[in-house]
Structure formats: structure tokens, C-alpha cells
Design an enzyme around this catalytic site. Structure first.
Site, PDB file in Angstrom:
ATOM      1  N   ASN A 131      -7.397  12.391  12.407  1.00  0.00           N
ATOM      2  CA  ASN A 131      -7.471  13.825  12.092  1.00  0.00           C
ATOM      3  C   ASN A 131      -8.128  14.080  10.730  1.00  0.00           C
ATOM      4  OD1 ASN A 131      -5.541  13.189  10.207  1.00  0.00           O
ATOM      5  ND2 ASN A 131      -3.884  14.368  11.151  1.00  0.00           N
ATOM      6  N   GLY A 140      -8.317  10.258   5.927  1.00  0.00           N
ATOM      7  CA  GLY A 140      -9.416   9.327   6.178  1.00  0.00           C
ATOM      8  C   GLY A 140     -10.772   9.943   5.881  1.00  0.00           C
ATOM      9  N   PHE A 174      -2.573   3.165  12.830  1.00  0.00           N
ATOM     10  CA  PHE A 174      -2.562   3.142  11.357  1.00  0.00           C
ATOM     11  C   PHE A 174      -2.296   4.517  10.760  1.00  0.00           C
ATOM     12  CE2 PHE A 174      -5.337  -0.263  12.735  1.00  0.00           C
ATOM     13  CZ  PHE A 174      -4.987  -1.323  11.920  1.00  0.00           C
ATOM     14  N   TYR A 225      10.218   7.400   4.177  1.00  0.00           N
ATOM     15  CA  TYR A 225       9.059   6.633   4.639  1.00  0.00           C
ATOM     16  C   TYR A 225       9.517   5.363   5.356  1.00  0.00           C
ATOM     17  CZ  TYR A 225       5.058   3.492   4.457  1.00  0.00           C
ATOM     18  OH  TYR A 225       4.077   2.597   4.797  1.00  0.00           O
ATOM     19  N   LYS A 233       9.582   4.358   9.580  1.00  0.00           N
ATOM     20  CA  LYS A 233       8.928   3.169  10.134  1.00  0.00           C
ATOM     21  C   LYS A 233       9.941   2.318  10.900  1.00  0.00           C
ATOM     22  CE  LYS A 233       4.645   3.535   8.543  1.00  0.00           C
ATOM     23  NZ  LYS A 233       3.436   3.437   9.359  1.00  0.00           N
ATOM     24  N   ASN A 261       1.998  -5.489   0.004  1.00  0.00           N
ATOM     25  CA  ASN A 261       1.098  -4.567  -0.712  1.00  0.00           C
ATOM     26  C   ASN A 261      -0.359  -4.778  -0.302  1.00  0.00           C
ATOM     27  OD1 ASN A 261       3.649  -4.428  -2.277  1.00  0.00           O
ATOM     28  ND2 ASN A 261       2.418  -3.029  -3.510  1.00  0.00           N
ATOM     29  N   HIS A 295      -1.892   3.772  -5.883  1.00  0.00           N
ATOM     30  CA  HIS A 295      -1.697   2.321  -5.843  1.00  0.00           C
ATOM     31  C   HIS A 295      -2.178   1.636  -7.117  1.00  0.00           C
ATOM     32  CE1 HIS A 295      -1.488   2.947  -1.337  1.00  0.00           C
ATOM     33  NE2 HIS A 295      -0.306   2.535  -1.726  1.00  0.00           N
ATOM     34  N   ARG A 322       5.181  -7.775  -6.945  1.00  0.00           N
ATOM     35  CA  ARG A 322       4.762  -7.420  -5.583  1.00  0.00           C
ATOM     36  C   ARG A 322       3.895  -8.538  -5.002  1.00  0.00           C
ATOM     37  NH1 ARG A 322       8.082  -4.459  -6.403  1.00  0.00           N
ATOM     38  NH2 ARG A 322       8.229  -2.186  -6.225  1.00  0.00           N
TER      39      ARG A 322
HETATM   40  N1  UDP Z   1       2.668   0.830 -10.589  1.00  0.00           N
HETATM   41  C1  UDP Z   1       2.550   1.087 -11.949  1.00  0.00           C
HETATM   42  N2  UDP Z   1       1.700   2.084 -12.334  1.00  0.00           N
HETATM   43  C2  UDP Z   1       0.972   2.831 -11.463  1.00  0.00           C
HETATM   44  C3  UDP Z   1       1.092   2.551 -10.066  1.00  0.00           C
HETATM   45  C4  UDP Z   1       1.960   1.537  -9.680  1.00  0.00           C
HETATM   46  O1  UDP Z   1       3.181   0.461 -12.781  1.00  0.00           O
HETATM   47  O2  UDP Z   1       0.239   3.732 -11.883  1.00  0.00           O
HETATM   48  C5  UDP Z   1       3.593  -0.233 -10.152  1.00  0.00           C
HETATM   49  C6  UDP Z   1       4.665   0.251  -9.202  1.00  0.00           C
HETATM   50  O3  UDP Z   1       5.787   0.726  -9.934  1.00  0.00           O
HETATM   51  C7  UDP Z   1       4.958  -1.009  -8.400  1.00  0.00           C
HETATM   52  C8  UDP Z   1       3.618  -1.727  -8.368  1.00  0.00           C
HETATM   53  O4  UDP Z   1       2.845  -1.166  -9.424  1.00  0.00           O
HETATM   54  O5  UDP Z   1       5.868  -1.822  -9.093  1.00  0.00           O
HETATM   55  C9  UDP Z   1       2.884  -1.532  -7.055  1.00  0.00           C
HETATM   56  O6  UDP Z   1       2.867  -0.152  -6.777  1.00  0.00           O
HETATM   57  P1  UDP Z   1       1.963   0.461  -5.626  1.00  0.00           P
HETATM   58  O7  UDP Z   1       2.136   1.955  -5.671  1.00  0.00           O
HETATM   59  O8  UDP Z   1       0.582  -0.075  -5.720  1.00  0.00           O
HETATM   60  O9  UDP Z   1       2.593  -0.124  -4.277  1.00  0.00           O
HETATM   61  P2  UDP Z   1       4.098  -0.090  -3.701  1.00  0.00           P
HETATM   62  O10 UDP Z   1       4.741  -1.351  -4.189  1.00  0.00           O
HETATM   63  O11 UDP Z   1       4.760   1.160  -4.163  1.00  0.00           O
HETATM   64  O12 UDP Z   1       3.871  -0.120  -2.216  1.00  0.00           O
END
Ligand code: UDP
Length: 323
Positions: free
Chosen positions: A32, A36, A72, A140, A144, A169, A188, A219
Site C-alpha cells: 500500500n 514502502g 513483510f 508490536y 506478532k 536486528n 534504527h 543487539r
Molecule cells: N539506539 C540508540 N540511539 C538511537 C537508536 C537506537 O542508542 O538513536 C539503540 C537502541 O536503544 C537499541 C539499539 O540502539 O539498544 C538498537 O535499536 P534499533 O532501534 O536499531 O533496533 P531495536 O533493537 O529497537 O529493534
């Protein structure tokens, strides 16, 4: 073989579509375009539409025979899911059920579902294997996990076979530089770190007092193309008649936020300014996959397991010539 890729214009979906095309599959994308990008869909038929349009879904399944469906199309921001749970349950759960119902009605039996490490909630043990208790702590993750459970019931009742792939991740970009991460807003870590490198505006590290060696969250970053390969293997497994399954997908290596930033400094050769901020609510200290089952059952071996390679591919995308 003809594969329907729902959400094929998004980050992981578009990489998947490219891989499917390279391997000779016929591909139809349904998207949609709420998140994307039409130009990210390469070498596939594109249908603009929403899973909530049941007539459109039925017409699509009526007109074409699909050998498998990959899904997805979901909202992905944990914080937003807490503020707007209705949005998440509507899109990620209810509309997914419409898709499953259309598959059942049209006797399409093979489904690959994009699930997440968020179904596990605050981990009780790390690395996290498939049997770890499912105690999601936000809408979220709960949505899932609801779909995963729905799939177990649809298998029993209707014979719909599904593989649930729980991404840790997702990161990196197309090694050929044609595709990458384009979320708006971007939340991210890796793309934000790379934007800090180009803009010299600081990246905020969310929390330095976690129970980890350097105090920042750990992560398991997994290359988007390695996720794609796991989807191909999972679909083949269903076509081979092995039955439904669920797999955790990660490299099994954890990197802290500081380690990601340090690696990005080496890869880019740039200064990356950093400020230290509060913890982001809902962030577990450590999420690392035990992906032995995917390796054993699917024969999956991540090709781009090295964090520097993952970041280099993302950097190639971030610094592409933009027309
Ligand atoms: N993170 C951070 N600063 C940012 C974005 C993310 O320190 O601006 C940290 C976040 O707290 C987590 C890690 O980076 O510990 C990965 O976060 P992301 O949002 O990429 O993925 P998630 O683990 O939430 O799926």
C-alpha cells in the site's frame, strides 16, 4: 514458481524481491506504499493495495496462482505501538488474518511470516532459542505472537503451512548498492549512526547504565540479504512438505551501541559525534539469537555475518549518488 510478496516495497521486502528475481522466481508484490517505495520494487509485478481490501485480495488470488506467500507488511515501531495499539492490531493482526483467509479460500498452502525477537519480551536467558518463553512487553510484539499462534491453529484446521522467521536486528543493505533502508522517520541505530557521520549532528545513545560490559544495549545485527536467504530456504522447506516451523534469525553475536558506533567510525573514516541520553522505554539490555535450529534445519549460513561488512553495505547505500 510464483511468489506473492506482501510489503515488497519496504526495506526487507524489497531485498527479498530482488533475491527472488535473481533466483528465477516469478514475483508479484502487493504493497500500500504507506512506508514502502515504488521504485524499490525491481523485476516484479506491482499491485498497489491494502490487505484490508478483501475484494482486492480475492481478485488477486482468483486471477493468479501463487505457490507461496511472504508477508513483510507490518508497522515496526515499538514505541508507536504503545501509543497507538489500535493501528498495530488492525494492520499487523487483523489484516494479516484477511490475507490468511484469502489463502485458505484459494487453497494456497505455503506462508512465510516476518516475526520478531520482540515476541520474547525481556529475555530470561541469552542467547534466545526458539523455545524461550514468549512474554512480549508491547503491542508490536504481542501482535506478532498472536499471528504466530493463529498460524498454528490455521495449520491444524486448514492445513495452511507456515514458517515464522523471528528477526533480531535487520541491518545492512543490498551489496550491489541498489537498495537500502529508507524508513521515515528513521529510528534504527545503524542508519542514524551513519547519518551522524555525514551530517556531523550527534547520534543519541539511549542509556549507558545497562547491565552490559560498556553499559549500552547489546543487539544481534543480521544482514538483510541473509534474512532473505533464510526466507528462500524456509519456502523450499514448505514446498518439500516438511511442515510448519519457527526460527530465530541472527548471527549469535551481540554488539553494544558503543561497539556499533566504533565500528562505523572505522568503516566510514568519519568522526561520529555522540551524545548520551536516557534509556528508551521498552529496550531490553541484551537480545542475541540462538539460531542453531535455522542452521540445522534449513542449512542457513549467514554470509555477511561480520558487523563491519553489514555497516559497509549500509554506508554504501547512505552515501549513494541521489538523483
Ligand atoms: N539506539 C540508540 N540511539 C538511537 C537508536 C537506537 O542508542 O538513536 C539503540 C537502541 O536503544 C537499541 C539499539 O540502539 O539498544 C538498537 O535499536 P534499533 O532501534 O536499531 O533496533 P531495536 O533493537 O529497537 O529493534
Amino acid at each position: 514458481m510464483h511468489v506473492l510478496v506482501v510489503g515488497g516495497a519496504g526495506y526487507i521486502g524489497s531485498h527479498m524481491v530482488k533475491l527472488l528475481g535473481q533466483r528465477g522466481f516469478q514475483v508479484t508484490v502487493l504493497d500500500n506504499l504507506c512506508a514502502g517505495h515504488r521504485d524499490a520494487v525491481q523485476g516484479a509485478r506491482f499491485v498497489l493495495g491494502d490487505l484490508g481490501e478483501r475484494d482486492l485480495l480475492n481478485a488477486l488470488f482468483q486471477a493468479e496462482h501463487f505457490d507461496g506467500v511472504m508477508h513483510f507488511a507490518s508497522h515496526i515501531q515499538v514505541g508507536e505501538s504503545v501509543r497507538e495499539p489500535a493501528k498495530y492490531y488492525l494492520n499487523n493482526v487483523f489484516k494479516t488474518q484477511y490475507l490468511l483467509d484469502a489463502m485458505v479460500a484459494h487453497r494456497v498452502k505455503c506462508f512465510i511470516f516476518s516475526s520478531t525477537a520482540a515476541i520474547f519480551g525481556e529475555p530470561l536467558r541469552v542467547p534466545i532459542d526458539e523455545d524461550h518463553p514468549k512474554q512480549p512487553i508491547n503491542p508490536y510484539g504481542r501482535g506478532k505472537w498472536m499471528v504466530e499462534q493463529m498460524l498454528q491453529d490455521y495449520d491444524l484446521a486448514y492445513g495452511l503451512k507456515a514458517v515464522c522467521l523471528r528477526y533480531f536486528n535487520a541491518a545492512g543493505a543490498d551489496p550491489e548498492g541498489k537498495l537500502g533502508e529508507r524508513h521515515d522517520p528513521e529510528t534504527h541505530l545503524i542508519p542514524l549512526v551513519l547519518r551522524a557521520a555525514t551530517s556531523q549532528r550527534p547520534i543519541t545513545v539511549f542509556g549507558t547504565d545497562y547491565d552490559t560490559p560498556d553499559g549500552t544495549c547489546i543487539r544481534d545485527y543480521i544482514h538483510v540479504n541473509d534474512l532473505g536467504e533464510a526466507h528462500l530456504l524456509a519456502l523450499q522447506r514448505l514446498w518439500d512438505g516438511v511442515g510448519s516451523a519457527a526460527y530465530n534469525l541472527g548471527n549469535g553475536n551481540g554488539f553494544s551501541v558503543r561497539e556499533v558506533i566504533d565500528t562505523a567510525r572505522k568503516v566510514t573514516g568519519c568522526e561520529i559525534p555522540v551524545v548520551y541520553g536516557e534509556r528508551r522505554p521498552g529496550d531490553p539490555a541484551r537480545l542475541v539469537a540462538d539460531a542453531h535450529r535455522a542452521r540445522a534445519d534449513l542449512g542457513w549460513t549467514p554470509r555477511y555475518a561480520d558487523l563491519a561488512t553489514i555497516i559497509a553495505h549500509a554506508w554504501q547505500w547512505e552515501t549513494r549518488a541521489k538523483s
